[in-house]
Write a protein that holds these residues in place. Structure first.
Motif, PDB file in Angstrom:
ATOM      1  N   THR A  79     -16.401  -9.646   3.336  1.00  0.00           N
ATOM      2  CA  THR A  79     -15.514  -8.757   2.573  1.00  0.00           C
ATOM      3  C   THR A  79     -14.144  -9.408   2.355  1.00  0.00           C
ATOM      4  O   THR A  79     -13.497  -9.190   1.337  1.00  0.00           O
ATOM      5  CB  THR A  79     -15.310  -7.403   3.305  1.00  0.00           C
ATOM      6  N   GLY A  80     -13.732 -10.237   3.300  1.00  0.00           N
ATOM      7  CA  GLY A  80     -12.384 -10.812   3.242  1.00  0.00           C
ATOM      8  C   GLY A  80     -12.222 -11.875   2.151  1.00  0.00           C
ATOM      9  O   GLY A  80     -11.167 -11.934   1.506  1.00  0.00           O
ATOM     10  N   GLU A  91     -16.837 -10.314   8.498  1.00  0.00           N
ATOM     11  CA  GLU A  91     -15.460 -10.084   8.022  1.00  0.00           C
ATOM     12  C   GLU A  91     -15.141 -10.967   6.811  1.00  0.00           C
ATOM     13  O   GLU A  91     -14.421 -10.552   5.908  1.00  0.00           O
ATOM     14  CB  GLU A  91     -14.475 -10.360   9.157  1.00  0.00           C
ATOM     15  N   GLU A 133     -11.608 -10.362  -1.235  1.00  0.00           N
ATOM     16  CA  GLU A 133     -10.254  -9.743  -1.253  1.00  0.00           C
ATOM     17  C   GLU A 133      -9.196 -10.819  -1.454  1.00  0.00           C
ATOM     18  O   GLU A 133      -8.252 -10.664  -2.240  1.00  0.00           O
ATOM     19  CB  GLU A 133      -9.988  -9.027   0.078  1.00  0.00           C
ATOM     20  N   SER A 136      -1.713  -5.545   5.035  1.00  0.00           N
ATOM     21  CA  SER A 136      -3.033  -5.278   4.466  1.00  0.00           C
ATOM     22  C   SER A 136      -3.900  -4.616   5.523  1.00  0.00           C
ATOM     23  O   SER A 136      -3.669  -4.780   6.724  1.00  0.00           O
ATOM     24  CB  SER A 136      -3.645  -6.616   4.033  1.00  0.00           C
ATOM     25  N   ASN A 137      -4.928  -3.873   5.067  1.00  0.00           N
ATOM     26  CA  ASN A 137      -5.878  -3.268   6.017  1.00  0.00           C
ATOM     27  C   ASN A 137      -7.074  -4.166   6.248  1.00  0.00           C
ATOM     28  O   ASN A 137      -7.931  -3.858   7.063  1.00  0.00           O
ATOM     29  CB  ASN A 137      -6.397  -1.927   5.479  1.00  0.00           C
ATOM     30  N   SER A 138      -7.166  -5.243   5.495  1.00  0.00           N
ATOM     31  CA  SER A 138      -8.322  -6.120   5.615  1.00  0.00           C
ATOM     32  C   SER A 138      -8.321  -6.799   6.988  1.00  0.00           C
ATOM     33  O   SER A 138      -7.305  -7.363   7.403  1.00  0.00           O
ATOM     34  CB  SER A 138      -8.242  -7.183   4.511  1.00  0.00           C
TER      35      SER A 138
END
Ligand SMILES: C[S@@+](CC[C@H](N)C(=O)[O-])C[C@H]1O[C@@H](n2cnc3c(N)ncnc32)[C@H](O)[C@@H]1O
Length: 296
Positions: free
Chosen positions: A253-254, A250, A257, A71-73
């Motif tokens: 947004t995380g 973080e 997701e 993942s890019n997260s």
């Protein structure tokens, strides 16, 4: 002591705990000074998801089993890379518990101290950690970790408090251990993991955290089903004292997701401060504001 983490390894609660733990350890390494990692309830360190225990519950299928290989997260990227590094390509068999994750992330001059009380799990933990000279395993009561191991020689430390929550008093024991830790080392980063069944059960715990006297305390929660059924684990949370910067951003947004990946219908998340950092007054000589506390 009936609890064995091998039945639950890699479930949705482990995913939240371990992704955040991994991230905190990475962010703390933005400074060069050594870090001490302390685990009050360490488990065995490394789990076989194809083993008998994990097979009996199958819990990991609705946890790590739902996550992509990469993942890019920022919250998930390093964590998934660590899980992948333990397995051959395309396989999801071995899963790192908190000691193994921390061991993999930390630098050669950092240290780890792990407490585990269960005799069999302690033996497995010791065996799993045997090749790493940075690690000391203690077969002892994790609730004594503050008194026994803090302050650390290193000026920077992260303490994970991760009991099985088999007994009612473990919520208050967790807060006592947190207070003991910050009493001995005010700057220590502490993360308490806790289960969420029905939200209303947690009121007293939130209040105790808000009154703990911690310098600042972030609450991060994720539930995969509505948190209104006291009979089942619907989600979990982390109460994080002195979180490293920019963990809050973080997680903002995380967490959504992660929710998308783990939601079983009616899930949700929450991120807020139970104790806010005092804001320094801009005028010279003026007193800083007291930390603001909140609990609901
Ligand atoms: C939730 S598991 C730990 C999982 C581990 N931290 C991880 O994330 O991989 C809790 C562990 O605490 C151990 N335990 C229970 N009571 C304890 C105590 N008083 N002191 C130390 N360990 C204890 C259990 O045997 C179990 O292995």
């Amino acid at each position: 002591m009936n609890y064995r983490h091998a039945y639950h390894a890699g479930n949705f609660a482990d995913v939240l705990k371990h992704a955040v733990l991994q991230r905190m350890l990475v962010l703390m390494q933005r400074k060069e000074a050594p870090i001490a990692y302390l685990d009050s309830h360490a488990g065995v360190g490394l789990y076989d998801l194809h083993g008998v225990e994990a097979g009996k519950t199958g819990e990991w299928h609705s946890g790590i089993g739902r996550l992509p290989a990469q993942s890019n997260s920022p919250l998930l990227a390093d964590y998934l890379a660590q899980v992948a590094a333990l397995n051959s390509e395309g396989e999801r068999r071995y899963y790192p518990g908190s000691p193994e994750l921390a061991r993999r992330v930390l630098r050669e001059y950092d240290s780890l101290q792990l407490c585990e009380k269960h005799p069999q799990d302690f033996a497995l933990l010791k065996d799993n950690m045997r090749h790493d000279e940075r690690v000391i395993c203690h077969q002892r009561d994790g609730w004594q970790i503050g008194k026994a191991l803090l302050p650390t020689e290193e000026k920077r430390a992260l303490l994970l408090i991760d009991p099985p929550f088999e007994a009612e008093d473990e919520f208050s024991q967790a807060v006592n251990t947190l207070q003991e830790a910050i009493g001995r080392m005010r700057q220590v980063v502490v993360a308490i993991w806790y289960p969420i069944k029905a939200e209303k059960q947690l009121k007293g715990f939130y209040q105790a955290l808000a009154n703990s006297g911690a310098p600042k305390l972030l609450r991060a929660e994720l539930w995969v089903r509505p948190a209104d059924n006291a009979a089942s684990l619907n989600g979990s949370g982390l109460a994080i004292v002195n979180p490293p910067w920019p963990l809050e951003e973080e997680l903002r947004t995380g967490l959504p997701e992660l929710l998308k990946l783990l939601d079983q219908g009616g899930g949700g998340y929450r991120l807020d401060w139970l104790i806010e950092e005092p804001v320094l007054a801009p005028t010279p000589g003026a007193k800083p504001r007291k930390p603001r506390q909140k609990a609901r």
